[in-house]
Design an enzyme around this catalytic site. Structure first.
Site, PDB file in Angstrom:
ATOM      1  N   THR A  47       8.187   9.020   3.022  1.00 22.12           N
ATOM      2  CA  THR A  47       7.681   8.335   1.985  1.00 22.12           C
ATOM      3  C   THR A  47       6.081   8.078   2.287  1.00 22.12           C
ATOM      4  OG1 THR A  47       9.560   7.564   1.039  1.00 22.12           O
ATOM      5  CG2 THR A  47       7.655   6.252   0.556  1.00 22.12           C
ATOM      6  N   GLN A  87      13.362  17.999   3.624  1.00 24.03           N
ATOM      7  CA  GLN A  87      14.530  18.733   3.735  1.00 24.03           C
ATOM      8  C   GLN A  87      14.799  19.833   4.572  1.00 24.03           C
ATOM      9  OE1 GLN A  87      17.357  16.955   2.694  1.00 24.03           O
ATOM     10  NE2 GLN A  87      16.659  15.528   1.458  1.00 24.03           N
ATOM     11  N   HIS A  92      16.054  10.749   9.897  1.00 33.35           N
ATOM     12  CA  HIS A  92      17.209  10.604   9.346  1.00 33.35           C
ATOM     13  C   HIS A  92      17.832  11.611   8.571  1.00 33.35           C
ATOM     14  CE1 HIS A  92      16.846   9.045   5.220  1.00 33.35           C
ATOM     15  NE2 HIS A  92      15.545   9.055   5.561  1.00 33.35           N
ATOM     16  N   CYS A 135      17.299   8.275  -4.395  1.00 29.27           N
ATOM     17  CA  CYS A 135      16.208   7.399  -4.560  1.00 29.27           C
ATOM     18  C   CYS A 135      16.423   7.168  -6.053  1.00 29.27           C
ATOM     19  CB  CYS A 135      14.849   8.170  -4.369  1.00 29.27           C
ATOM     20  SG  CYS A 135      14.706   8.708  -2.733  1.00 29.27           S
ATOM     21  N   ASN A 192      15.328  18.339  -2.575  1.00 21.47           N
ATOM     22  CA  ASN A 192      16.726  17.459  -2.107  1.00 21.47           C
ATOM     23  C   ASN A 192      17.758  17.572  -3.132  1.00 21.47           C
ATOM     24  OD1 ASN A 192      14.167  16.444  -3.457  1.00 21.47           O
ATOM     25  ND2 ASN A 192      15.566  14.384  -3.860  1.00 21.47           N
ATOM     26  N   SER A 238      11.197  13.220   8.048  1.00 22.69           N
ATOM     27  CA  SER A 238      11.979  12.118   8.269  1.00 22.69           C
ATOM     28  C   SER A 238      13.169  12.423   9.375  1.00 22.69           C
ATOM     29  CB  SER A 238      12.520  11.416   6.832  1.00 22.69           C
ATOM     30  OG  SER A 238      11.359  10.567   6.302  1.00 22.69           O
TER      31      SER A 238
HETATM   32  N1  PMP Z   1      10.752  13.816   0.273  1.00 24.28           N
HETATM   33  C1  PMP Z   1      12.026  14.235   0.259  1.00 24.28           C
HETATM   34  C2  PMP Z   1      12.020  15.704  -0.344  1.00 24.28           C
HETATM   35  C3  PMP Z   1      13.349  13.595   0.378  1.00 24.28           C
HETATM   36  O1  PMP Z   1      14.562  14.239   0.271  1.00 24.28           O
HETATM   37  C4  PMP Z   1      12.981  12.203   0.506  1.00 24.28           C
HETATM   38  C5  PMP Z   1      14.440  11.273   1.086  1.00 24.28           C
HETATM   39  N2  PMP Z   1      15.205  11.347  -0.026  1.00 24.28           N
HETATM   40  C6  PMP Z   1      11.745  11.712   1.118  1.00 24.28           C
HETATM   41  C7  PMP Z   1      10.609  12.401   0.582  1.00 24.28           C
HETATM   42  C8  PMP Z   1      11.591  10.473   1.403  1.00 24.28           C
HETATM   43  O2  PMP Z   1      12.131  10.111   2.707  1.00 24.28           O
HETATM   44  P1  PMP Z   1      12.388   8.716   3.326  1.00 24.28           P
HETATM   45  O3  PMP Z   1      12.945   8.046   2.355  1.00 24.28           O
HETATM   46  O4  PMP Z   1      12.915   8.703   4.558  1.00 24.28           O
HETATM   47  O5  PMP Z   1      10.907   7.970   3.319  1.00 24.28           O
END
Ligand code: PMP
Length: 381
Positions: free
Chosen positions: A70, A176, A197, A317, A148, A195
């Protein structure tokens, strides 16, 4: 309990937890401090930057550690916005970007955004993209690498090449992709984000890679003046380990793909009007987005949860906002169909038994939901 919500987050790998705790216990000094305690942490951060850079085939100085995608996506878009004249700036993004791109673009560029459509499988329309590019060269093109919710793999290699030839900045949200698929070619993007995680690392840490210096947060000059603020060394170290292990996971992909296919075949046989979104196009080995024939997705999620299977309604989200994500509209699903979307996403720890069990749990959940519906006497439309 079998966990099938890995696109929202993965369980940290045991080796990752060990490295995170080790780093927190032993290397807690401030890397900007001039004494040995701090310098040692600085050296370890540099090692992590070098190894991560090496595995992504980019120079270490191109890697900026952040709190995750993000922040990384915001960083790139705000940098473009602040470094282009308002009059000439315009951006091209797909209609299925994650909110961290979509909403950031809307904030910075509002009416100068042009959207690249996708087809009903959720795959980018490359001809429409080329047409939009020919009409007017944008300051930035942004495309999600793998979606995602659907797991559909987007033609980002092709888009990167086209943008390169035209001298246009191409940002790829590879959240992803990194840690789950071969990262070959990502270094052809002007920038990309990820990211930890999402591939067995810990939360609140990630990075962006950029082939130009991008200034993000003013402060103490950390991250080569790119992002001020004391570095999250335990998280960075844990991400280094997670990426190392994820690169060893290529063999697991073939197994997961086979098990996922059997799972989908079994459900398609059981439920006549079931739709697997993106079925005919290339999808990531771990994701199935199902449009179920009956019952809303929250009922499915809670029933499957009780049966020991953790699945999701779609993107975590958008769940937080209790509204459908932009995907449904982009691929032409009706409101009723979008309320019946359930996402299943595995990771390397998922077993064949988990997949078989999940298929049976869907069938059991359906019978239980049907029974409850009959007993309640309420007609569900
Ligand atoms: N981009 C994509 C394609 C994601 O799947 C996500 C997490 N769902 C994010 C951005 C954001 O990642 P984070 O919540 O770790 O900042």
């Amino acid at each position: 309990m079998a966990y099938f919500d890995n696109n929202s987050t993965t369980r940290p790998l045991p080796e990752v937890l060990e490295s995170f705790l080790g780093a927190s216990r032993k290397s807690w000094g401030n890397p900007s401090s001039p004494h040995r305690l701090g310098s040692r942490v600085r050296a370890l951060i540099n090692r992590a930057r070098e190894e991560i850079g090496q595995s992504l085939e980019v120079e270490p100085h191109q890697v900026t550690f952040t709190s995750g995608s993000t922040e990384s996506n915001n960083a790139i878009l705000s940098w473009i916005a602040n470094n282009q004249s308002r009059r000439t700036t315009n951006v091209l993004i797909s209609t299925i970007e994650h909110p961290s791109i979509l909403e950031t673009a809307q904030f910075y560029f509002s009416d100068s955004i042009r959207y690249i459509p996708v087809d009903s499988d959720g795959l980018l329309d490359i001809h429409a993209f080329q047409k939009l590019l020919d009409q007017k060269l944008p300051s930035l093109v942004s495309l999600i690498a793998v979606h995602n919710e659907t797991g559909v793999m987007q033609p980002w290699h092709q888009v990167a090449q086209i943008c390169r030839d035209r001298g246009v900045w191409f940002h790829c949200d590879a959240t992803q992709w990194v840690g789950k698929l071969d990262t070959d070619g990502l270094n052809a993007c002007s920038s990309f984000s990820f990211s930890a995680h999402k591939f067995g690392g810990t939360k609140g840490v990630g990075a962006f890679v950029s082939n130009q210096p991008v200034s993000l947060i003013k402060g103490g000059g950390q991250e080569g003046e790119t992002r001020g603020g004391t570095e999250n060394f335990p998280g960075i170290e844990a991400m280094r380990i997670a990426l190392k292990y994820s690169c060893n996971a290529a063999s697991a992909q073939v197994e997961q793909e086979t098990w996922k296919k059997s799972f989908e075949d079994s459900l398609l046989k059981e439920f006549n009007s079931l739709k697997v979104i993106g079925h005919p196009v290339p999808r990531m080995w771990n994701t199935s987005l199902l449009c179920l024939p009956e019952f809303d997705n929250l009922s499915w999620v809670s029933k499957l949860d009780k049966l020991g299977y953790t699945v999701s309604t779609g993107s975590a989200c958008s769940t937080a906002r209790e509204k459908p994500s932009g995907l449904s509209a982009a691929i032409g699903l009706s409101k009723s169909e979008s309320r019946r979307l359930v996402r299943v996403s595995s990771f390397t720890e998922t077993t064949e038994e988990d997949w078989l069990g999940l298929a049976n749990a869907f069938k059991d959940a359906f019978h239980e939901l049907k029974l409850e519906q009959e007993n309640s006497g309420v007609v569900v439309l």
